[in-house]
Design a protein around this motif. Structure first.
Motif, PDB file in Angstrom:
ATOM      1  N   ALA A   1      -7.119 -16.236  -3.975  1.00 20.59           N
ATOM      2  CA  ALA A   1      -7.992 -16.533  -5.056  1.00 20.59           C
ATOM      3  C   ALA A   1      -8.046 -15.085  -5.767  1.00 20.59           C
ATOM      4  O   ALA A   1      -7.694 -14.088  -5.308  1.00 20.59           O
ATOM      5  N   PRO A   2      -8.111 -15.074  -7.082  1.00 20.58           N
ATOM      6  CA  PRO A   2      -8.231 -13.602  -7.875  1.00 20.58           C
ATOM      7  C   PRO A   2      -9.328 -12.747  -7.423  1.00 20.58           C
ATOM      8  O   PRO A   2     -10.310 -13.099  -7.124  1.00 20.58           O
ATOM      9  N   PHE A   3      -9.098 -11.678  -7.573  1.00 17.44           N
ATOM     10  CA  PHE A   3     -10.210 -10.495  -7.472  1.00 17.44           C
ATOM     11  C   PHE A   3     -10.054  -9.425  -8.725  1.00 17.44           C
ATOM     12  O   PHE A   3      -9.244  -9.300  -9.554  1.00 17.44           O
ATOM     13  N   ALA A   4     -11.368  -9.172  -9.094  1.00 16.63           N
ATOM     14  CA  ALA A   4     -11.557  -8.369 -10.399  1.00 16.63           C
ATOM     15  C   ALA A   4     -10.858  -6.886 -10.294  1.00 16.63           C
ATOM     16  O   ALA A   4     -10.035  -6.490 -10.984  1.00 16.63           O
ATOM     17  N   ALA A   5     -11.429  -6.079  -9.345  1.00 18.40           N
ATOM     18  CA  ALA A   5     -10.851  -4.884  -9.034  1.00 18.40           C
ATOM     19  C   ALA A   5     -11.026  -4.483  -7.433  1.00 18.40           C
ATOM     20  O   ALA A   5     -11.537  -5.201  -6.714  1.00 18.40           O
ATOM     21  N   LEU A   6     -10.369  -3.385  -7.147  1.00 18.87           N
ATOM     22  CA  LEU A   6     -10.394  -2.574  -5.803  1.00 18.87           C
ATOM     23  C   LEU A   6     -11.113  -1.599  -5.640  1.00 18.87           C
ATOM     24  O   LEU A   6     -11.191  -0.705  -6.425  1.00 18.87           O
ATOM     25  N   VAL A   7     -12.165  -1.496  -4.821  1.00 15.98           N
ATOM     26  CA  VAL A   7     -12.966  -0.326  -4.677  1.00 15.98           C
ATOM     27  C   VAL A   7     -12.856   0.138  -3.260  1.00 15.98           C
ATOM     28  O   VAL A   7     -13.038  -0.341  -2.362  1.00 15.98           O
ATOM     29  N   LEU A   8     -12.393   1.432  -3.359  1.00 21.42           N
ATOM     30  CA  LEU A   8     -12.363   2.306  -2.438  1.00 21.42           C
ATOM     31  C   LEU A   8     -13.188   3.257  -2.115  1.00 21.42           C
ATOM     32  O   LEU A   8     -13.703   4.172  -2.815  1.00 21.42           O
ATOM     33  N   VAL A   9     -13.904   3.294  -0.919  1.00 19.20           N
ATOM     34  CA  VAL A   9     -14.790   4.115  -0.350  1.00 19.20           C
ATOM     35  C   VAL A   9     -14.111   5.114   0.561  1.00 19.20           C
ATOM     36  O   VAL A   9     -13.768   4.936   1.811  1.00 19.20           O
ATOM     37  N   ALA A  10     -13.484   6.277  -0.248  1.00 20.94           N
ATOM     38  CA  ALA A  10     -12.322   7.107   0.573  1.00 20.94           C
ATOM     39  C   ALA A  10     -13.039   8.135   1.184  1.00 20.94           C
ATOM     40  O   ALA A  10     -14.308   8.543   0.889  1.00 20.94           O
TER      41      ALA A  10
ATOM     42  N   THR B   1      -4.028  11.959  -4.492  1.00 20.89           N
ATOM     43  CA  THR B   1      -3.906  10.732  -3.581  1.00 20.89           C
ATOM     44  C   THR B   1      -4.447   9.704  -4.377  1.00 20.89           C
ATOM     45  O   THR B   1      -3.912   8.593  -3.956  1.00 20.89           O
ATOM     46  N   VAL B   2      -5.716   9.921  -5.024  1.00 19.20           N
ATOM     47  CA  VAL B   2      -6.169   8.786  -5.675  1.00 19.20           C
ATOM     48  C   VAL B   2      -5.068   8.291  -6.628  1.00 19.20           C
ATOM     49  O   VAL B   2      -4.876   7.061  -6.986  1.00 19.20           O
ATOM     50  N   ALA B   3      -4.516   9.137  -7.560  1.00 18.36           N
ATOM     51  CA  ALA B   3      -3.311   8.612  -8.546  1.00 18.36           C
ATOM     52  C   ALA B   3      -2.223   8.096  -7.770  1.00 18.36           C
ATOM     53  O   ALA B   3      -1.724   6.930  -8.290  1.00 18.36           O
ATOM     54  N   GLU B   4      -1.741   8.172  -6.650  1.00 16.65           N
ATOM     55  CA  GLU B   4      -1.041   7.417  -5.940  1.00 16.65           C
ATOM     56  C   GLU B   4      -1.425   6.114  -5.701  1.00 16.65           C
ATOM     57  O   GLU B   4      -0.560   5.325  -5.726  1.00 16.65           O
ATOM     58  N   TRP B   5      -2.520   6.108  -5.239  1.00 18.63           N
ATOM     59  CA  TRP B   5      -3.100   4.667  -4.760  1.00 18.63           C
ATOM     60  C   TRP B   5      -3.262   3.689  -6.162  1.00 18.63           C
ATOM     61  O   TRP B   5      -2.842   2.569  -6.045  1.00 18.63           O
ATOM     62  N   GLN B   6      -3.592   4.388  -7.043  1.00 17.83           N
ATOM     63  CA  GLN B   6      -3.546   3.448  -8.236  1.00 17.83           C
ATOM     64  C   GLN B   6      -2.361   3.108  -8.893  1.00 17.83           C
ATOM     65  O   GLN B   6      -2.033   1.921  -9.117  1.00 17.83           O
ATOM     66  N   ARG B   7      -1.453   3.898  -8.729  1.00 19.23           N
ATOM     67  CA  ARG B   7      -0.026   3.607  -9.288  1.00 19.23           C
ATOM     68  C   ARG B   7       0.581   2.576  -8.040  1.00 19.23           C
ATOM     69  O   ARG B   7       1.240   1.649  -8.426  1.00 19.23           O
ATOM     70  N   GLY B   8       0.325   2.711  -6.811  1.00 22.83           N
ATOM     71  CA  GLY B   8       0.995   1.815  -5.943  1.00 22.83           C
ATOM     72  C   GLY B   8       0.243   0.693  -5.930  1.00 22.83           C
ATOM     73  O   GLY B   8       1.013  -0.546  -5.155  1.00 22.83           O
ATOM     74  N   LEU B   9      -0.986   0.630  -6.205  1.00 24.01           N
ATOM     75  CA  LEU B   9      -1.778  -0.948  -6.301  1.00 24.01           C
ATOM     76  C   LEU B   9      -1.741  -1.624  -7.622  1.00 24.01           C
ATOM     77  O   LEU B   9      -2.453  -2.476  -7.648  1.00 24.01           O
ATOM     78  N   GLN B  10      -0.928  -1.132  -8.475  1.00 20.25           N
ATOM     79  CA  GLN B  10      -0.894  -2.046  -9.746  1.00 20.25           C
ATOM     80  C   GLN B  10      -0.373  -3.366  -9.435  1.00 20.25           C
ATOM     81  O   GLN B  10       0.095  -3.686  -8.618  1.00 20.25           O
ATOM     82  N   PRO B  11      -1.075  -4.302 -10.603  1.00 22.17           N
ATOM     83  CA  PRO B  11      -1.934  -4.067 -11.338  1.00 22.17           C
ATOM     84  C   PRO B  11      -3.323  -4.236 -11.380  1.00 22.17           C
ATOM     85  O   PRO B  11      -4.140  -4.238 -12.074  1.00 22.17           O
ATOM     86  N   ALA B  12      -3.748  -4.130 -10.058  1.00 23.16           N
ATOM     87  CA  ALA B  12      -5.115  -4.152  -9.642  1.00 23.16           C
ATOM     88  C   ALA B  12      -5.813  -2.872 -10.099  1.00 23.16           C
ATOM     89  O   ALA B  12      -5.350  -1.833  -9.915  1.00 23.16           O
TER      90      ALA B  12
END
Length: 293
Positions: free
Chosen positions: A228-237, A245-256
């Motif tokens: 099922a689709p999800f809207a966004a990924l929320v990380l409690v880092a 590191t935040v930028a790496e996660w955002q690039r690597g988890l696209q398009p989420a």
């Protein structure tokens, strides 16, 4: 954990607004003090129906790439639902400043493809509005997944002056509360922040938080949700996670879309305590006196 219990009880009947605020259940359904008593049961029933929010429709989500592919379609309406201050700062070329209330009142847009564009946070209301507009007869409605932050993050053009890059996609305590209460989001907690797991009961605890473990966790969650689709990924880092590191996660988890909370657990717990105090005060009144007094 009485404070936590109260917060979760309020969650069940909350009402969220697009500006990021949350109305406690104690305030919902309370008529303004100056309102006249209703004698017409039909009118009262219509008002009750109008106050019910449609369930969010996650199938409305569109990626930046899908919006790009549709950019040449005749009649495409990009409805920028953000605040006036945000729209005045920067916007997608060709978008229109249209609030959700205004959109509902313009039936002549029903035959146009409509894309709702927000600021990336509090998108539950946009997905609920998408469902409602479809029920009202709008032929095609979508939500730009991740809103303007996602658009900017993928290097798309804007008119105006966007905010300086460097710390995108970060949540404060209020933002974490809001995003974690949207059932369309997937919330993952680093082991270092495990003290928050009882306050985020739908979240998944990760022994390690890195790009590989995040991808694996998403794959498992997708299988559990039957894709099922999800809207966004929320990380409690972990507290103090670096920008890189935040930028790496955002690039690597696209398009989420990826939102990251990296403050200490105590900051979020203090926020909960302060909000519980406010909500308790609101529960105690004032309320409208009975009719006839």
């Amino acid at each position: 954990m009485a404070l936590v219990c109260l917060a979760l009880c309020l969650h069940g009947a909350r009402a969220q607004r697009h500006d990021g605020t949350v109305m406690p259940s104690a305030l919902q359904g309370i008529a303004p003090a100056g309102e006249q008593c209703r004698r017409d049961p039909v009118a009262a029933a219509d008002t009750a129906r109008a106050g019910r929010e449609a369930a969010p429709d996650l199938s409305c989500a569109w990626t930046v790439q899908q919006l790009q592919a549709a950019s040449g379609r005749a009649g495409l309406l990009l409805a920028d639902t953000r605040s006036a201050a945000e729209r005045d700062g920067y916007r997608i070329p060709g978008s229109m400043p249209v609030g959700l209330t205004e959109l509902r009142s313009k039936p002549y847009w029903r035959d146009k493809p409509v894309v709702l564009v927000g600021n990336g946070q509090g998108e539950r209301e946009l997905y609920a509005a998408c469902a409602e507009l479809k029920q009202r007869g709008f032929r095609e409605v979508h939500v730009l997944r991740g809103g303007m932050p996602r658009w900017l993050g993928e290097g798309q053009p804007v008119e105006g002056r966007p905010p300086a890059a460097g710390r995108p996609g970060l949540l404060d305590a209020a933002g974490l509360w809001q995003e974690s209460r949207f059932e369309g989001n997937v919330v993952l907690i680093a082991a270092e922040q495990s003290a928050l797991q009882s306050d985020l009961p739908e979240a998944l605890l990760l022994p390690q938080m890195n790009l590989a473990s995040l991808k694996a966790a998403l794959a498992r969650r997708a299988a559990e949700l039957r894709r099922a689709p999800f809207a966004a990924l929320v990380l409690v880092a972990p507290a103090g996670t670096p920008d890189a590191t935040v930028a790496e996660w955002q690039r690597g988890l696209q398009p989420a879309p990826v939102w990251v909370y990296r403050e200490p657990a105590q900051v979020f717990l203090r926020y909960l305590r302060s909000q519980n105090a406010v909500w308790l005060a609101q529960q105690r009144g004032p309320k409208q006196p009975p009719c006839g007094l």
